[in-house]
Design an enzyme around this catalytic site. Structure first.
Site, PDB file in Angstrom:
ATOM      1  N   THR A   1      39.815   0.091 -15.099  1.00 30.87           N
ATOM      2  CA  THR A   1      40.211  -0.679 -16.651  1.00 30.87           C
ATOM      3  C   THR A   1      40.123   0.082 -17.577  1.00 30.87           C
ATOM      4  O   THR A   1      40.685   1.346 -17.904  1.00 30.87           O
ATOM      5  CB  THR A   1      39.841  -2.190 -16.607  1.00 30.87           C
ATOM      6  OG1 THR A   1      38.469  -2.243 -16.616  1.00 30.87           O
ATOM      7  CG2 THR A   1      40.367  -3.084 -15.420  1.00 30.87           C
TER       8      THR A   1
ATOM      9  N   LYS B   1      34.044  -0.298  -9.923  1.00 30.21           N
ATOM     10  CA  LYS B   1      34.446  -0.104 -11.501  1.00 30.21           C
ATOM     11  C   LYS B   1      33.780  -1.107 -12.414  1.00 30.21           C
ATOM     12  O   LYS B   1      33.102  -1.910 -12.115  1.00 30.21           O
ATOM     13  CB  LYS B   1      35.949  -0.763 -11.531  1.00 30.21           C
ATOM     14  CG  LYS B   1      36.478  -2.185 -11.236  1.00 30.21           C
ATOM     15  CD  LYS B   1      36.118  -3.101 -12.317  1.00 30.21           C
ATOM     16  CE  LYS B   1      36.688  -2.646 -13.487  1.00 30.21           C
ATOM     17  NZ  LYS B   1      36.392  -3.601 -14.853  1.00 30.21           N
TER      18      LYS B   1
ATOM     19  N   THR C   1      28.065  -7.693 -10.955  1.00 27.88           N
ATOM     20  CA  THR C   1      28.521  -7.033 -11.921  1.00 27.88           C
ATOM     21  C   THR C   1      29.691  -6.396 -11.655  1.00 27.88           C
ATOM     22  O   THR C   1      29.907  -5.763 -10.644  1.00 27.88           O
ATOM     23  CB  THR C   1      27.556  -6.170 -12.696  1.00 27.88           C
ATOM     24  OG1 THR C   1      28.157  -5.164 -13.656  1.00 27.88           O
ATOM     25  CG2 THR C   1      27.098  -5.039 -11.369  1.00 27.88           C
TER      26      THR C   1
ATOM     27  N   GLU D   1      31.437   1.457 -22.197  1.00 27.61           N
ATOM     28  CA  GLU D   1      32.785   1.477 -22.931  1.00 27.61           C
ATOM     29  C   GLU D   1      32.100   2.309 -24.009  1.00 27.61           C
ATOM     30  O   GLU D   1      31.169   1.847 -24.716  1.00 27.61           O
ATOM     31  CB  GLU D   1      33.359   0.264 -23.394  1.00 27.61           C
ATOM     32  CG  GLU D   1      33.846  -0.406 -22.194  1.00 27.61           C
ATOM     33  CD  GLU D   1      34.771  -1.616 -22.589  1.00 27.61           C
ATOM     34  OE1 GLU D   1      35.589  -2.114 -21.819  1.00 27.61           O
ATOM     35  OE2 GLU D   1      34.156  -2.462 -23.414  1.00 27.61           O
TER      36      GLU D   1
ATOM     37  N   ASN E   1      37.145  -2.418 -27.825  1.00 27.09           N
ATOM     38  CA  ASN E   1      37.436  -3.869 -27.584  1.00 27.09           C
ATOM     39  C   ASN E   1      38.272  -4.639 -28.644  1.00 27.09           C
ATOM     40  O   ASN E   1      38.717  -5.373 -28.319  1.00 27.09           O
ATOM     41  CB  ASN E   1      35.951  -4.519 -27.489  1.00 27.09           C
ATOM     42  CG  ASN E   1      35.405  -4.190 -26.045  1.00 27.09           C
ATOM     43  OD1 ASN E   1      35.582  -4.680 -25.091  1.00 27.09           O
ATOM     44  ND2 ASN E   1      34.389  -3.150 -26.088  1.00 27.09           N
TER      45      ASN E   1
END
Length: 414
Positions: free
Chosen positions: A160, A186, A197, A283, A409
């Site tokens: 993603t 992932k 997780t 991220e 985000n």
């Protein structure tokens, strides 16, 4: 990223298809608007597999979690395939269960097996209905392309906000038989597990009874995935699945024996390196953080302290700024939910550039800020906390917190 290795285990190519008898594939079915990015994956075993799993503890669970659990219960923990999509979590929608079941039926129809032998997973945006007709339109293409060589296509299909695919595999011997164990994972955000997780799929050709497989997974997850934190959020879709098809032909494993220890070490090597890859690809991350807490009175204290440090936003931002702020680390150590004396704690920061002590006997000490900044400028940082109150130790993994985390985000749905 440096690999954690062990003598007697060889790292090999193949990811989730490194083990004998497994094939995989991935394609774009239109869930991802970029046709160059895969969003649908499939794993298939030539033989029926013993299966074990662990799942998210989030009370809001995605539909695929319920369907996978149901299928494992109905089949006696046997499975032959896993179908997975990205870009849509199939969570928090009224028709989620129907569509998760439909994905299993579509895969089963192409593979000539029972839908109960298919497990399902999804990842992506929560609360949006899954357009399962797009999956239906591409399921034949997906199944027709199954091969051991297409493991990378499956690994990219589950990405993603990940920036890199994540695959690890090892070979090892059990009773003179060569066995292989490999996996793909992932995850980049919404990672703060207390099992599990992200999405993680592991395969092996070793002969492992179901109960032994579940025990090995539970024990290994405790010291790998459960020691990982990126941002403090636990997803609705998290799961780890392991499939063992027994094609290596070793004697069936018994819990606690020497062969079990060899197998569990192989599982640990795959999961711990996937864990580190997940942490490094958090991220917006620029640095992999590893916190080791040693000198603890027991393992539970050690892991509680290590997790407390690794998930602290203030510690994470300090590491992003290459700022050796020992006060932030001491603060995170101090609010850990464990009992120990703080006036014996020392902290050392380290990287490939060397190490520097910044705290001794619970107090900050003088050190070279220039030298500390040089050490913290590297992309792998070790935070070493010594409680000096025992012999237990534990590790936890995470990443720094950067400007890009907020941007990613804030723009997630777009």
């Amino acid at each position: 990223m440096q690999w954690i290795k062990e003598q007697g285990y060889e790292f090999i190519e193949g990811g989730v298809c490194a083990a004998g008898g497994f094939a995989a594939n991935g394609c774009n079915c239109g869930l991802n608007p970029d046709p160059g990015k895969n969003d649908l994956g499939l794993i298939f075993s030539a033989e029926c597999c013993n299966a074990a799993a662990v799942y998210t503890t989030n009370k809001v669970k995605a539909a695929p979690i319920y369907v996978t659990k149901e299928h494992l219960e109905a089949s006696g923990n046997c499975a032959r395939a896993v179908i997975v999509n990205s870009k849509n979590a199939n969570a928090g929608t009224p028709d989620g269960l129907v569509k998760a079941q439909k994905m299993c039926e579509l895969a089963a129809g192409q593979l000539g097996i029972s839908p109960k032998e298919v497990l399902v997973a999804s990842t992506g945006v929560i609360g949006q209905e899954l357009p399962v007709e797009r999956i239906e339109a591409h399921i034949a293409e997906l199944a027709d392309g199954l091969s051991a060589e297409n493991h990378e296509k499956a690994a990219t299909a589950i990405m993603t906000t990940d920036t890199v695919k994540k695959e690890v595999a090892v070979s090892f011997e059990l009773g003179g038989k060569v066995c292989r164990l490999g996996g793909m994972a992932k995850g980049s955000g919404m990672i703060h597990p207390n099992m599990a997780t992200t999405l993680n799929f592991v395969t092996t050709d070793a002969v492992v009874p179901v109960q032994v497989l579940q025990q090995a997974l539970d024990e290994t997850v405790k010291v790998t995935y459960n020691c990982l934190s990126v941002d403090g959020d636990t997803s609705t879709n998290d799961m780890v699945l392991i499939l063992a098809n027994g094609m290596a032909g070793n004697e069936p494993l018994e819990a606690g024996g020497e062969a079990y220890q060899i197998f569990q070490k192989a599982l640990y090597l795959v999961l711990v390196n996937l864990t580190r890859m997940l942490a490094a690809d958090g991220e917006g991350a620029t640095k992999l953080l590893e916190c080791t807490c040693k000198g603890a009175p027991d393992w539970d204290t050690a892991i509680t302290v290590a997790k407390s440090v690794i998930r602290s936003p203030l510690v994470k931002t300090a590491m992003f700024g290459a700022d050796a702020n020992c006060g932030r680390i001491l603060c995170a150590v101090g609010y850990a939910q464990a009992e120990f004396e703080t006036d014996r704690v020392s902290v050392v920061l380290a990287s490939s550039k060397g190490e520097i002590e910044v705290c001794h006997d619970g107090m900050g000490i003088a050190f070279s800020e220039e030298r500390a900044a040089e050490i913290l400028a590297e992309d792998e940082i070790q935070i070493c906390v010594d409680l000096n109150q025992g012999h237990a130790s534990a590790k936890a993994w995470g990443c720094d917190l950067t400007y890009d985390y907020v941007k990613i985000n804030a723009d997630y749905r777009s």
